[in-house]
Design an enzyme around this catalytic site. Sequence first.
Site, PDB file in Angstrom:
ATOM      1  CE  LYS A 191     -33.840  91.572  15.182  1.00 25.64           C
ATOM      2  NZ  LYS A 191     -32.795  91.119  16.143  1.00 25.64           N
ATOM      3  CB  VAL A 233     -39.570  86.027  20.975  1.00 20.17           C
ATOM      4  CG1 VAL A 233     -40.707  85.728  21.950  1.00 20.17           C
ATOM      5  CG2 VAL A 233     -38.427  85.055  21.195  1.00 20.17           C
ATOM      6  CE  LYS A 255     -33.763  88.495   9.920  1.00 19.50           C
ATOM      7  NZ  LYS A 255     -33.716  88.821  11.352  1.00 19.50           N
ATOM      8  CB  SER A 262     -26.240  87.181   7.128  1.00 17.81           C
ATOM      9  OG  SER A 262     -26.298  88.407   6.428  1.00 17.81           O
ATOM     10  CG  ASP A 298     -34.894  85.195  12.232  1.00 18.36           C
ATOM     11  OD1 ASP A 298     -35.043  84.482  13.229  1.00 18.36           O
ATOM     12  OD2 ASP A 298     -34.193  86.211  12.226  1.00 18.36           O
ATOM     13  CD  GLU A 323     -36.838  88.601  13.155  1.00 19.57           C
ATOM     14  OE1 GLU A 323     -35.841  88.447  13.886  1.00 19.57           O
ATOM     15  OE2 GLU A 323     -37.499  87.660  12.689  1.00 19.57           O
ATOM     16  CB  ALA A 324     -35.067  95.028  11.711  1.00 21.12           C
ATOM     17  CG  LEU A 325     -30.358  93.438   9.321  1.00 19.91           C
ATOM     18  CD1 LEU A 325     -28.972  93.777   9.850  1.00 19.91           C
ATOM     19  CD2 LEU A 325     -30.359  93.417   7.806  1.00 19.91           C
ATOM     20  CG  LEU A 346     -42.848  82.821  25.658  1.00 22.71           C
ATOM     21  CD1 LEU A 346     -43.296  83.408  24.341  1.00 22.71           C
ATOM     22  CD2 LEU A 346     -44.037  82.259  26.430  1.00 22.71           C
TER      23      LEU A 346
END
Length: 229
Positions: free
Chosen positions: A16, A18, A40, A44, A48, A109-111, A203
């Site tokens: 996620k 990336v 985000k 926790s 990110d 961006e989800a956890l 990558l």
Amino acid sequence: MLKSLLITGTDTEAGKTVLTTALAAYYQKYYPQLSWGIMKPIQSGIGDREWYQRLFSLNQSAEEITPLYFQAPLAPPVAAARENRRVDLAVVWQALSELQKRRDFVLIEALGGLGSPVTEELTVADLAGEWRLPTVLVVPVRLGAIAQAVANVALARQTKVNLKGIVLNCVQPRSDDEIADWTPSDLIQSLTNTPVLGCLPYLDNLDDLDKLAQVASNLDWETLIKIKN
């Protein structure tokens, strides 16, 4: 034009970050006229939020990027309990609403994965469905990926997630044959009735924003997001 996009995955190591980083680099390079932001919603442990702060000039406070932050790198309800706190989703919703008002587009961006717990009652899928967030599912290229894609799309449908597409991601170096054999796009699309928007190559340097932007430009984002100059 979409106002926001939730990037979720099949699990915690799907890629996620990336994809979110590649999309942010894409907007920064090809659409500098747009005002975009990153969120985000719940984090926790260190990770990110700090990554995005280092790579991009977001003009966002730490709290605007991550409204709920817990010290322990555990599932939010577990991490919150350790601090005698609760996962207050009203704080997250308010922060997201305010950021959407100020920005043309917000990458969220989800956890964890789509089935990861957000509270003791709700998963990421529940939240995406209830908040009506347009969503992309990241599926890592490896053995078992087809089954993961099918199961996660089924969960998304059950929770009424507005799933826009699937992005495949090479979390390790993969050959063209491995990608074709382990994550055949036509088969995944046929089984899930969900478009595969492309495949991110492996990558080894995620600091290379030009490369990330180029990689994102190879995905089918123009159709998905419908951005016009």
